[in-house]
Design a protein around this motif. Structure first.
Motif, short mmCIF file in Angstrom:
data_model
loop_
_atom_site.label_atom_id
_atom_site.label_comp_id
_atom_site.label_asym_id
_atom_site.label_seq_id
_atom_site.Cartn_x
_atom_site.Cartn_y
_atom_site.Cartn_z
N ARG A 85 29.41 18.28 43.35
CA ARG A 85 29.81 16.92 43.00
C ARG A 85 30.41 16.22 44.21
N ASN A 86 29.92 15.03 44.47
CA ASN A 86 30.37 14.18 45.59
C ASN A 86 30.00 14.73 46.96
N ARG A 87 29.28 15.88 47.01
CA ARG A 87 28.89 16.44 48.31
C ARG A 87 27.39 16.63 48.42
N GLY A 88 26.68 16.42 47.35
CA GLY A 88 25.23 16.46 47.41
C GLY A 88 24.63 17.85 47.33
N PHE A 89 23.45 18.00 47.95
CA PHE A 89 22.66 19.23 47.89
C PHE A 89 22.88 20.08 49.13
N HIS A 90 22.95 21.39 48.94
CA HIS A 90 23.10 22.32 50.05
C HIS A 90 22.24 23.55 49.79
N VAL A 91 21.62 24.11 50.85
CA VAL A 91 20.98 25.41 50.72
C VAL A 91 22.07 26.42 50.37
N ILE A 92 21.79 27.35 49.46
CA ILE A 92 22.84 28.29 49.09
C ILE A 92 23.23 29.15 50.30
N GLU A 93 24.47 29.54 50.35
CA GLU A 93 24.96 30.40 51.41
C GLU A 93 24.74 31.87 51.05
N LEU A 94 24.56 32.70 52.07
CA LEU A 94 24.39 34.13 51.83
C LEU A 94 25.75 34.78 51.60
N SER A 95 25.82 35.60 50.59
CA SER A 95 27.08 36.23 50.20
C SER A 95 26.81 37.66 49.78
N LEU A 118 19.80 44.69 53.11
CA LEU A 118 20.18 43.28 53.27
C LEU A 118 21.70 43.12 53.35
N LEU A 119 22.44 43.91 52.57
CA LEU A 119 23.90 43.86 52.64
C LEU A 119 24.38 44.26 54.03
N GLY A 120 23.74 45.27 54.61
CA GLY A 120 24.10 45.66 55.98
C GLY A 120 23.89 44.53 56.95
N GLY A 121 22.78 43.79 56.78
CA GLY A 121 22.51 42.66 57.66
C GLY A 121 23.52 41.54 57.48
N ILE A 122 23.90 41.25 56.23
CA ILE A 122 24.89 40.20 55.97
C ILE A 122 26.23 40.57 56.60
N ARG A 123 26.65 41.82 56.42
CA ARG A 123 27.94 42.25 56.95
C ARG A 123 27.94 42.26 58.48
N ALA A 124 26.81 42.64 59.07
CA ALA A 124 26.72 42.62 60.53
C ALA A 124 26.80 41.19 61.06
#
Length: 248
Positions: free
Chosen positions: A66-76, A221-227
């Motif tokens: 809301r009030n910030r528009g559209f964003h590509v989701i972040e990796l978590s 993939l979790l290893g890649g995100i954490r790295a």
């Protein structure tokens, strides 16, 4: 079924192009997507662009703030863990139902989807000394194979949930470190085992193989995100140290 109009077709086409752009890393995780700018780039109306972005939001590839528009989701890391658990529950159930109910026609479709997947290299040649680049043909065939495996469950609500979850998982795969997933496992053998269990109508075996399959993917993939996160943290600490050493 209602006939699709020209405007509807345009929305679908723009959605497909944006989806490919996200998967091909032309937009970064968390990047803001401005409808006005994108509409100008694609040569469509703002209304068409907003509809296309809304479709991506429904697939968990874009978030609307809301009030910030559209964003590509972040990796978590936490979201990927939750996503993997949700896939095992929903897609695992759909797979078991599909394997039990699948007809000879379904068997032929699954076999054809696997043949297409097996004929595509996971990555295409890149610069010398690199593991190559993402092959969109393999990615599309991979999604199609997994969908065919569950299609005979005959539950449209469950299939829709599975499609949205697999799209979200594909974003993580697209942004994983190049070559890491392929180098540490025999993905072709995993897919072949899934095919064999499905064609033998071994529902529980197929479900167990699928769960192990997505768990292996998630671990890599979790290893890649954490790295990646560690590298960002290290860079922030380094920048902070340089800032602190500046002369007064």
């Amino acid at each position: 079924m209602a006939k699709r109009t020209g405007a509807d077709t345009l929305v679908v086409d723009v959605h497909a192009q944006l989806r490919d752009d996200i998967f091909n890393r032309r937009f970064r995780p968390g990047e803001r997507l401005k409808p006005n700018d994108l509409a100008g780039r694609f040569g469509v109306s703002i209304g068409v662009m907003r509809e296309a972005l809304g479709m991506l939001a429904a697939q968990n590839l874009v978030r609307i703030e809301r009030n910030r528009g559209f964003h590509v989701i972040e990796l978590s890391a936490q979201y990927l863990t939750d996503l993997t658990a949700a896939r095992k529950i929903n897609e695992g159930a759909a797979l078991r139902l599909s394997v039990r109910r699948g007809s000879v026609t379904w068997e032929a479709a699954v076999l054809a989807a696997h043949h297409r997947l097996a004929s595509e290299p996971m990555r295409l040649p890149g610069e010398p000394g690199t593991p190559g680049v993402r092959n969109n043909g393999w990615a599309a065939a991979h999604l199609a194979f997994h969908y065919k495996l569950i299609e005979a469950c005959e539950n449209r609500v469950l299939l829709d949930i599975c499609l949205r979850l697999s799209d979200a998982a594909e974003l993580y795969r697209a942004w994983s470190g190049p070559g890491g997933e392929a180098a540490s496992r025999n993905i072709a053998a995993e897919h072949r085992a899934l095919l064999d269990a499905a064609l033998a109508h071994e529902a529980d075996l197929a479900g167990a193989l699928f769960e192990a399959h997505v768990d292996r993917t998630a671990a890599i993939l979790l290893g890649g995100i954490r790295a990646t996160q560690q590298s960002a943290d290290d860079a922030a600490v380094s920048d902070s140290g340089r800032e602190g050493r500046r002369p007064a």
